[in-house]
Design a protein around this motif. Structure first.
Motif, PDB file in Angstrom:
ATOM      1  N   LEU A 109       0.822  -1.208   0.000  1.00  0.00           N
ATOM      2  CA  LEU A 109       0.000   0.000   0.000  1.00  0.00           C
ATOM      3  C   LEU A 109       0.855   1.256   0.000  1.00  0.00           C
ATOM      4  O   LEU A 109       0.584   2.213  -0.755  1.00  0.00           O
ATOM      5  CB  LEU A 109      -0.920   0.006   1.226  1.00  0.00           C
ATOM      6  N   LEU A 110       1.883   1.291   0.829  1.00  0.00           N
ATOM      7  CA  LEU A 110       2.736   2.478   0.901  1.00  0.00           C
ATOM      8  C   LEU A 110       3.444   2.720  -0.420  1.00  0.00           C
ATOM      9  O   LEU A 110       3.624   3.870  -0.833  1.00  0.00           O
ATOM     10  CB  LEU A 110       3.748   2.320   2.039  1.00  0.00           C
ATOM     11  N   SER A 111       3.825   1.650  -1.096  1.00  0.00           N
ATOM     12  CA  SER A 111       4.450   1.803  -2.422  1.00  0.00           C
ATOM     13  C   SER A 111       3.451   2.332  -3.444  1.00  0.00           C
ATOM     14  O   SER A 111       3.768   3.205  -4.251  1.00  0.00           O
ATOM     15  CB  SER A 111       5.009   0.455  -2.880  1.00  0.00           C
ATOM     16  N   ALA A 112       2.228   1.829  -3.386  1.00  0.00           N
ATOM     17  CA  ALA A 112       1.205   2.243  -4.352  1.00  0.00           C
ATOM     18  C   ALA A 112       0.806   3.700  -4.172  1.00  0.00           C
ATOM     19  O   ALA A 112       0.432   4.379  -5.140  1.00  0.00           O
ATOM     20  CB  ALA A 112      -0.018   1.346  -4.231  1.00  0.00           C
ATOM     21  N   PHE A 113       0.887   4.219  -2.943  1.00  0.00           N
ATOM     22  CA  PHE A 113       0.428   5.575  -2.660  1.00  0.00           C
ATOM     23  C   PHE A 113       1.584   6.527  -2.364  1.00  0.00           C
ATOM     24  O   PHE A 113       1.446   7.472  -1.576  1.00  0.00           O
ATOM     25  CB  PHE A 113      -0.545   5.556  -1.479  1.00  0.00           C
ATOM     26  N   SER A 114       2.696   6.309  -2.995  1.00  0.00           N
ATOM     27  CA  SER A 114       3.851   7.164  -2.757  1.00  0.00           C
ATOM     28  C   SER A 114       3.833   8.443  -3.593  1.00  0.00           C
ATOM     29  O   SER A 114       4.532   9.411  -3.278  1.00  0.00           O
ATOM     30  CB  SER A 114       5.149   6.391  -3.049  1.00  0.00           C
ATOM     31  N   ALA A 115       3.036   8.477  -4.658  1.00  0.00           N
ATOM     32  CA  ALA A 115       3.013   9.638  -5.551  1.00  0.00           C
ATOM     33  C   ALA A 115       2.160  10.765  -4.972  1.00  0.00           C
ATOM     34  O   ALA A 115       1.217  10.518  -4.210  1.00  0.00           O
ATOM     35  CB  ALA A 115       2.479   9.232  -6.922  1.00  0.00           C
ATOM     36  N   GLU A 288      -7.158  -0.679  -3.785  1.00  0.00           N
ATOM     37  CA  GLU A 288      -5.750  -1.086  -3.770  1.00  0.00           C
ATOM     38  C   GLU A 288      -5.534  -2.297  -2.862  1.00  0.00           C
ATOM     39  O   GLU A 288      -4.656  -3.126  -3.134  1.00  0.00           O
ATOM     40  CB  GLU A 288      -4.867   0.076  -3.318  1.00  0.00           C
ATOM     41  N   LEU A 289      -6.305  -2.413  -1.804  1.00  0.00           N
ATOM     42  CA  LEU A 289      -6.213  -3.602  -0.951  1.00  0.00           C
ATOM     43  C   LEU A 289      -6.547  -4.868  -1.741  1.00  0.00           C
ATOM     44  O   LEU A 289      -5.920  -5.920  -1.547  1.00  0.00           O
ATOM     45  CB  LEU A 289      -7.144  -3.465   0.246  1.00  0.00           C
ATOM     46  N   ARG A 290      -7.540  -4.780  -2.628  1.00  0.00           N
ATOM     47  CA  ARG A 290      -7.878  -5.951  -3.442  1.00  0.00           C
ATOM     48  C   ARG A 290      -6.719  -6.313  -4.372  1.00  0.00           C
ATOM     49  O   ARG A 290      -6.395  -7.498  -4.546  1.00  0.00           O
ATOM     50  CB  ARG A 290      -9.142  -5.668  -4.266  1.00  0.00           C
ATOM     51  N   ARG A 291      -6.083  -5.314  -4.967  1.00  0.00           N
ATOM     52  CA  ARG A 291      -4.928  -5.589  -5.838  1.00  0.00           C
ATOM     53  C   ARG A 291      -3.778  -6.196  -5.031  1.00  0.00           C
ATOM     54  O   ARG A 291      -3.131  -7.146  -5.483  1.00  0.00           O
ATOM     55  CB  ARG A 291      -4.449  -4.293  -6.508  1.00  0.00           C
ATOM     56  N   ALA A 292      -3.538  -5.657  -3.850  1.00  0.00           N
ATOM     57  CA  ALA A 292      -2.472  -6.172  -3.000  1.00  0.00           C
ATOM     58  C   ALA A 292      -2.743  -7.628  -2.615  1.00  0.00           C
ATOM     59  O   ALA A 292      -1.819  -8.454  -2.574  1.00  0.00           O
ATOM     60  CB  ALA A 292      -2.321  -5.312  -1.758  1.00  0.00           C
ATOM     61  N   ALA A 293      -4.004  -7.959  -2.347  1.00  0.00           N
ATOM     62  CA  ALA A 293      -4.336  -9.336  -1.990  1.00  0.00           C
ATOM     63  C   ALA A 293      -4.014 -10.297  -3.130  1.00  0.00           C
ATOM     64  O   ALA A 293      -3.490 -11.399  -2.902  1.00  0.00           O
ATOM     65  CB  ALA A 293      -5.825  -9.430  -1.625  1.00  0.00           C
TER      66      ALA A 293
END
Length: 299
Positions: A109-115, A288-293
């Motif tokens: 999650l932290l990587s996905a929302f770094s921008a 994003e949680l669904r993608r991470a799963a």
């Protein structure tokens, strides 16, 4: 009838006592009782009744408490529209997770929302007994919770999204005699020492099922909830343990073997109050949680 009275009725249904509602809302029990009396005056059927020393909801009270969810959702949407909160993609989203889920999901999650312009996560670890997870939705936008597949469903007062149905395997030292087997049965593991979670936590029901299937009581030597610690104790020869297949970090000296003969699996769910998804940032994190799963499952 007003919003505050409906919220008190909803909280009473969830928490089970006037005292608990007062503590949650930071008011006195007498203030809660007064608001319940005022609400009752506007309704022609009883909303509460005594069950011993406890005040509980009648069927009519339960129905009105359920309707209160829709009221709070509508009011939340109205407030968010006024202050333009709904549309903000970069708002703060509070996320609580039990330990192994936090370790598995937080880096993704932290990587996905770094921008810039992404939701800003505020993470917290909350490793609690299963029945306490729904209460956390009062304090956090999203709550990562786990329960066994055959355990009672989460209460209808929270919305649920299932992220993973994760197998639970038997962990043992790499050189253990059982490591030579491809699959294990309850009688294979019943005579070995065990490392288990504390009572009240989801995995204990599977431990009980193993004992029942093997028709003997397991020798529980250690009680540890944190899987990283469990892995170290297993590696040191402290006993067998149940470990989640995907979310626990692999240990070089520990091997996992599937268990047959009992239902050994858990669900990892996201819990939230329905009104939380009125916010765009919360919906973005939920997506994003669904993608991470999916990423965690395919590792």
């Amino acid at each position: 009838m007003d919003e505050r009275q409906l919220r008190i009725l909803r909280e009473l249904g969830e928490l089970g006592s006037v005292t608990a509602v007062a503590e949650a809302l930071l008011v006195t029990p007498s203030a809660i009782s007064q608001q319940l009396r005022l609400l009752q005056r506007s309704i022609h059927v009883p909303l509460t009744e005594r069950d011993g020393r406890r005040l509980v909801l009648t069927p009519a009270g339960q129905a009105l408490a359920g309707a209160a969810i829709d009221v709070e959702t509508a009011l939340a949407r109205a407030r968010h529209t006024v202050d333009d909160f709904v549309g903000r993609p970069d708002g703060v989203v509070t996320l609580a997770a039990f330990n192994s889920a936090a370790a598995a999901f937080a880096p993704l999650l932290l990587s996905a929302f770094s921008a810039p312009g992404s939701p800003r996560l505020a993470l917290a670890d909350e490793d609690v007994a299963q029945d306490r997870f729904p209460r956390l939705t009062r304090d956090y936008d999203l709550v990562l919770a786990h329960r066994l597949d055959h355990a009672p469903a989460w209460p209808r007062t929270v919305s649920v999204t299932t992220l993973l149905r994760e197998p639970l395997d038997v962990a043992m030292p790499a050189g253990h005699p059982l490591a030579a087997k491809r699959h294990l049965l309850p009688h294979d593991v019943a005579d070995h020492p065990w490392i288990c979670v504390h009572d009240g936590f989801p995995l204990m029901a599977t431990i009980d099922a193993i004992a029942a299937a093997a028709n003997r009581r397991l020798d529980i030597v250690h009680r540890v909830n944190e899987f990283a610690v469990v892995a170290e104790v297993v590696a040191a020869g402290g006993g067998l343990a149940l470990m989640p297949r995907w979310t626990a970090r692999p240990h070089p000296a520990v091997v996992l073997r599937p268990l047959s003969g009992v239902h050994a699996g858990r669900r990892i769910d996201v819990l939230h109050r329905p009104e939380r998804t009125a916010r765009r940032a919360v919906v973005t994190v939920l997506t994003e949680l669904r993608r991470a799963a999916a990423t965690i499952r395919e590792r």
